[in-house]
Design an enzyme around this catalytic site. Structure first.
Site, short mmCIF file in Angstrom:
data_model
loop_
_atom_site.label_atom_id
_atom_site.label_comp_id
_atom_site.label_asym_id
_atom_site.label_seq_id
_atom_site.Cartn_x
_atom_site.Cartn_y
_atom_site.Cartn_z
N SER A 48 0.81 -1.22 0.00
CA SER A 48 0.00 0.00 0.00
C SER A 48 0.85 1.28 0.00
CB SER A 48 -0.93 -0.03 1.21
OG SER A 48 -1.85 1.02 1.17
N ALA A 72 -9.95 9.38 8.53
CA ALA A 72 -9.39 10.65 8.07
C ALA A 72 -8.34 10.43 6.99
CB ALA A 72 -8.80 11.42 9.25
N ASN A 73 -7.66 9.26 7.04
CA ASN A 73 -6.60 8.96 6.06
C ASN A 73 -7.13 8.70 4.64
OD1 ASN A 73 -7.54 6.28 5.96
ND2 ASN A 73 -6.03 5.57 7.44
N PRO A 79 -2.72 1.89 22.74
CA PRO A 79 -1.47 1.21 22.42
C PRO A 79 -1.33 0.99 20.92
CG PRO A 79 -3.07 -0.33 23.34
CD PRO A 79 -3.70 1.01 23.40
#
Length: 560
Positions: free
Chosen positions: A67, A390-391, A521
């Site tokens: 990707s 949001a990405n 985390p």
């Protein structure tokens, strides 16, 4: 498992010894690492995909891509029969399979697993696995490893679909299992025809002609730019200029691509002052993410980012509008009593301003933990579920029940009110369900849907970007001894452990106007991620840093 099958596993796996001192884990993105150490893993994922095909008696996909990672990396992931990601309950087996140290151990693991899953390995049934890769040079030799893995299971057949975007492969798997034609040409035809349908249904003679037909797209020097060059020849009414297509000699994801643009908020390579005010978009390396941006009229290389939250908002406005039109009574005899349940799904990383905006529109917004698999699963619970990160990764899902009703309603309206606003709204929703890739986030289908909706609304990118103003935010990460010490709840917005840390975070957050902060985390490294928002950038920065100090006090190396 018969003796022939056992011997085939032993002989083929001996050619793919796992790298020494490396432990890999199957996450949302499958396995990813430097391409030079992945051959053994890809071979074993070939076995995994074949077993999955036998278990489900369906066509399965295997995609070789990393990707938005750098070109020296690569990865591999499996597409399930729905076109979605590998079922989460198979991920632990993927991990143990990838990390088995020698052929005998590998065979024992497979034998144990097939018995537990009731999979018969006798070659009596033939299954197909669709293979594809992106444009990375390492893809070719890794593809061969995948073929060897698939070929090590008697009755499993590997079909090489060539170089594809990740969403194209997912779409093909979904289409094949749905009994629909599933070649790359079929994909392009479906996208272009449904786009044309939406554009033809734009309100005539009003504001639709105010939208500039020109779109400039950054292809991240990856497979998406290459495919968009083909797709644009099939489109009317939209002029697309593709830059960073990979043919100009640029490097994949280097200073280009959706991930770079979204994180750095600067113009990608080959964009600049010549693009001031134009509508620009950026794909990532395998074309499953999409963001838009504007080059403002300044001398700096900063951009105005229109991210996944804004794409989600645009889609939500349009879908809501069409449903409202469709629900207007036009004939008391008409059987139009279906109340569509529309839901918006976000993660805690969605900008708070976007969530507020969507709620002000009267939309139902729910949250999930970070990760596409969680978002997709939640969205599938609605009649129409829209999710985006949001990405720039996201899509729209339509339930079978709703689509069946919508098709019947469209036929009914065609007979009693052809050409009415209700009839057009029904046709638009059907076109959206065909245009959007319901298997997975797809930058190519996403860009066409954005363009069709902007045309329908008569909006410039500047008008779209003004829907709401993002709250300033800051993300940090803090190295810790043990990331598992932080356990979260409420879609990762509340830290349950260690005791006392959430109360301390709340106290810091309360000091800032419109403050919001959470910790979680990392899934891959021993760090805790901190996200903070506030009414000003200084306040967001201060909040993030003060909470990072808290994390260090509670969990950092100094605390041990």
């Amino acid at each position: 498992m018969n003796e022939d099958q056992r011997l085939l596993f032993l002989s083929s796996s001996s050619h793919f010894p796992p790298p020494q001192g490396v432990k890999l884990s199957y996450g949302t993105s499958g396995f990813r690492a430097d391409a030079s150490i992945l051959q053994s893993t890809v071979y074993r994922v070939g076995i995994l995909a074949a077993l999955r095909a036998l278990k489900t008696q369906s066509v399965i996909g295997l995609m070789i891509t990393a990707s938005h990672n750098e070109v020296s990396d690569n990865g591999v992931k499996v597409a399930d029969p729905s076109g979605g990601m590998l079922s989460q309950d198979w991920e632990p087996f993927a991990d143990t399979l990838a990390n088995a140290r020698h052929p005998q151990h590998l065979v024992e693991l497979i034998a144990e697993f097939v018995q537990k899953e009731n999979i018969t390995l006798d070659g009596a049934k033939s299954v197909e696995i669709l293979l594809a890769r992106d444009t990375r040079p390492s893809g070719e030799f890794l593809l061969e490893a995948a073929k060897q893995g698939i070929g090590s299971i008697i009755g499993a057949v590997a079909l090489d679909m060539g170089i594809l975007t990740t969403p194209q492969l997912h779409w093909m798997v979904r289409a094949r299992n749905g009994g629909v034609k599933a070649s790359e040409t079929d994909y392009f035809k479906q996208l272009s025809s449904s786009f044309r349908c939406l554009v033809d249904l734009s309100p005539s003679g009003t504001h639709a002609n105010n939208v500039d037909d020109k779109l400039v797209v950054d292809g991240a020097n990856g497979v998406g730019g290459e495919k968009l060059e083909i797709l644009k020849t099939m489109l009317n009414g939209l002029a697309i200029e593709v830059r960073n297509s990979g043919k100009e000699g640029g490097v994949l994801n280097e200073g280009v691509g959706a991930d770079y643009v979204q994180k750095e908020k600067v113009v990608p390579f080959s964009f600049g002052s010549q693009d001031i005010g134009l509508r620009c978009a950026s794909l990532d390396g395998d074309a499953d993410r999409l963001v838009y941006f504007v080059v403002p009229s300044t001398s700096s290389n900063k951009i105005e980012l229109v991210d996944g939250d804004k794409i989600l908002s645009l889609f939500a406005i349009f879908i809501k509008e069409q449903l409202s039109i469709l629900n207007k009574e036009i004939d008391v005899k008409a059987k139009n009593g279906y109340q569509c349940h529309l839901g918006i799904v976000q993660t805690a990383y969605a900008n708070g301003a976007s969530t507020d905006y969507l709620k002000q529109l009267g939309l139902e917004v729910t949250f999930t933990p970070t990760g596409v698999k969680y978002l997709h699963e939640k969205a599938a619970g609605y009649d129409i579920g829209i999710y985006f990160e949001a990405n720039g990764h996201g899509t729209i899902l339509f339930s079978e029940q709703f689509l069946c009703w919508l098709k019947a309603r469209t036929t009914e309206l065609s007979a009693i009110a052809k050409g009415s606003e209700q009839h057009k709204a029904a046709l638009r929703l059907l076109a959206v369900s065909e245009l959007i890739n319901q298997a997975v986030g797809d930058a190519l289908s996403g860009v066409l849907l954005v363009e069709a909706i902007l045309k329908h609304m008569g909006w410039s990118i500047q008008r779209w970007n003004e829907l709401y103003q993002d709250l300033p935010s800051r993300q940090l990460k803090v190295k810790v001894v043990d990331r598992s010490a932080v356990v979260t709840a409420n879609a990762e917005t509340v830290a349950v452990t260690p005791p006392g840390i959430q109360e301390a975070i709340n106290a810091e957050t309360a000091k800032h106007l419109r403050g919001r902060c959470f910790i979680r985390p990392s899934g891959t490294e021993d760090v805790i991620r901190v996200y903070a928002e506030a009414s000003s950038q200084d306040a967001a920065d201060n909040l993030a840093h003060s909470v990072a100090k808290l994390v260090d006090q509670f969990l950092g190396f100094g605390s041990s």
